[in-house]
Motif scaffolding. Sequence first.
Motif, PDB file in Angstrom:
ATOM      1  N   VAL A  77       0.853  -1.185   0.000  1.00  0.00           N
ATOM      2  CA  VAL A  77       0.000   0.000   0.000  1.00  0.00           C
ATOM      3  C   VAL A  77       0.892   1.239   0.000  1.00  0.00           C
ATOM      4  O   VAL A  77       2.025   1.196   0.477  1.00  0.00           O
ATOM      5  N   TYR A  78       0.385   2.338  -0.591  1.00  0.00           N
ATOM      6  CA  TYR A  78       1.083   3.603  -0.422  1.00  0.00           C
ATOM      7  C   TYR A  78       0.952   3.954   1.048  1.00  0.00           C
ATOM      8  O   TYR A  78      -0.144   3.883   1.617  1.00  0.00           O
TER       9      TYR A  78
ATOM     10  N   SER B  97      -2.086  10.522   1.672  1.00  0.00           N
ATOM     11  CA  SER B  97      -2.098  11.115   0.330  1.00  0.00           C
ATOM     12  C   SER B  97      -0.675  11.198  -0.199  1.00  0.00           C
ATOM     13  O   SER B  97       0.284  11.126   0.563  1.00  0.00           O
TER      14      SER B  97
ATOM     15  N   PRO C 163      -5.065  11.801  -3.391  1.00  0.00           N
ATOM     16  CA  PRO C 163      -5.413  10.685  -2.510  1.00  0.00           C
ATOM     17  C   PRO C 163      -4.749   9.389  -2.969  1.00  0.00           C
ATOM     18  O   PRO C 163      -4.637   9.125  -4.167  1.00  0.00           O
ATOM     19  N   TYR C 164      -4.310   8.578  -2.005  1.00  0.00           N
ATOM     20  CA  TYR C 164      -3.579   7.345  -2.325  1.00  0.00           C
ATOM     21  C   TYR C 164      -4.425   6.336  -3.091  1.00  0.00           C
ATOM     22  O   TYR C 164      -3.894   5.422  -3.705  1.00  0.00           O
ATOM     23  N   GLU C 165      -5.746   6.479  -3.097  1.00  0.00           N
ATOM     24  CA  GLU C 165      -6.630   5.529  -3.770  1.00  0.00           C
ATOM     25  C   GLU C 165      -6.372   5.443  -5.271  1.00  0.00           C
ATOM     26  O   GLU C 165      -6.750   4.467  -5.911  1.00  0.00           O
ATOM     27  N   TYR C 166      -5.739   6.440  -5.852  1.00  0.00           N
ATOM     28  CA  TYR C 166      -5.467   6.433  -7.288  1.00  0.00           C
ATOM     29  C   TYR C 166      -4.221   5.626  -7.654  1.00  0.00           C
ATOM     30  O   TYR C 166      -3.971   5.368  -8.822  1.00  0.00           O
TER      31      TYR C 166
ATOM     32  N   GLU D 299      -2.282   2.504  -8.354  1.00  0.00           N
ATOM     33  CA  GLU D 299      -2.732   1.198  -8.806  1.00  0.00           C
ATOM     34  C   GLU D 299      -1.604   0.157  -8.852  1.00  0.00           C
ATOM     35  O   GLU D 299      -1.838  -1.034  -8.728  1.00  0.00           O
TER      36      GLU D 299
ATOM     37  N   SER E 134      -9.083   9.377 -13.099  1.00  0.00           N
ATOM     38  CA  SER E 134     -10.494   9.614 -12.794  1.00  0.00           C
ATOM     39  C   SER E 134     -11.189  10.195 -14.021  1.00  0.00           C
ATOM     40  O   SER E 134     -10.536  10.659 -14.962  1.00  0.00           O
TER      41      SER E 134
ATOM     42  N   SER F 238      -5.095   4.428 -17.560  1.00  0.00           N
ATOM     43  CA  SER F 238      -4.111   4.442 -16.479  1.00  0.00           C
ATOM     44  C   SER F 238      -2.903   5.228 -16.967  1.00  0.00           C
ATOM     45  O   SER F 238      -2.621   5.298 -18.160  1.00  0.00           O
TER      46      SER F 238
END
Length: 181
Positions: free
Chosen positions: A40-41, A45, A51-54, A56, A95, A168
């Motif tokens: 995980v990052y 952020s 945000p770290y959710e991006y 992949e 996004s 991506s």
Amino acid sequence: AVSVVVWRQPIFVLRCTTMSRTAIGVLMQRGEIQHNWKWVYADASLPFGLPYEYVEGCSLSFNNLSANQIHVNAKFLMMPGTHTVAPISVTFAESGTGIVTKWIESWKAKVKDFKSGLYGGQSDYKRDMKFSLLDTMGNAHTTLRYIGCFPLETGNLDLEYSESGRVSISQPFSVDDMEVV
């Protein structure tokens, strides 16, 4: 009269005090292995607020040493040379509103103002990035900290009408140094 002499060869038995070293035994003793999808990052952020959710995927490098040849006493010896850390590469899921593209371009603008041609100072654009490796329970056990990062050449966007995949972005980052925390 014939006499028969029976000579007995001594039998040596080696007794092993540890578990046998079969392939399965060795594998069972090495402990839990690291899976390439358990990471995980490490911060909430990325630098400058993405945000770290991006995040992949990533390809992470290590500290490296080169070797230099020197001539001593009529022969050549290898000695350690320069220390380098290859760029790391992060893959982002874009996004629908272009958040990742805008974030990358705004970070690059801190490195260089593309309109005026002026470069920013290192403290304006170099930031640290951290990635943690996780065990099977999701606990971080190793964190790789990359020091002095900034974005390099952004990968091309491959857009096609024939595919229904998502966009991506592959982004390499320059790295000054790294440490295992």
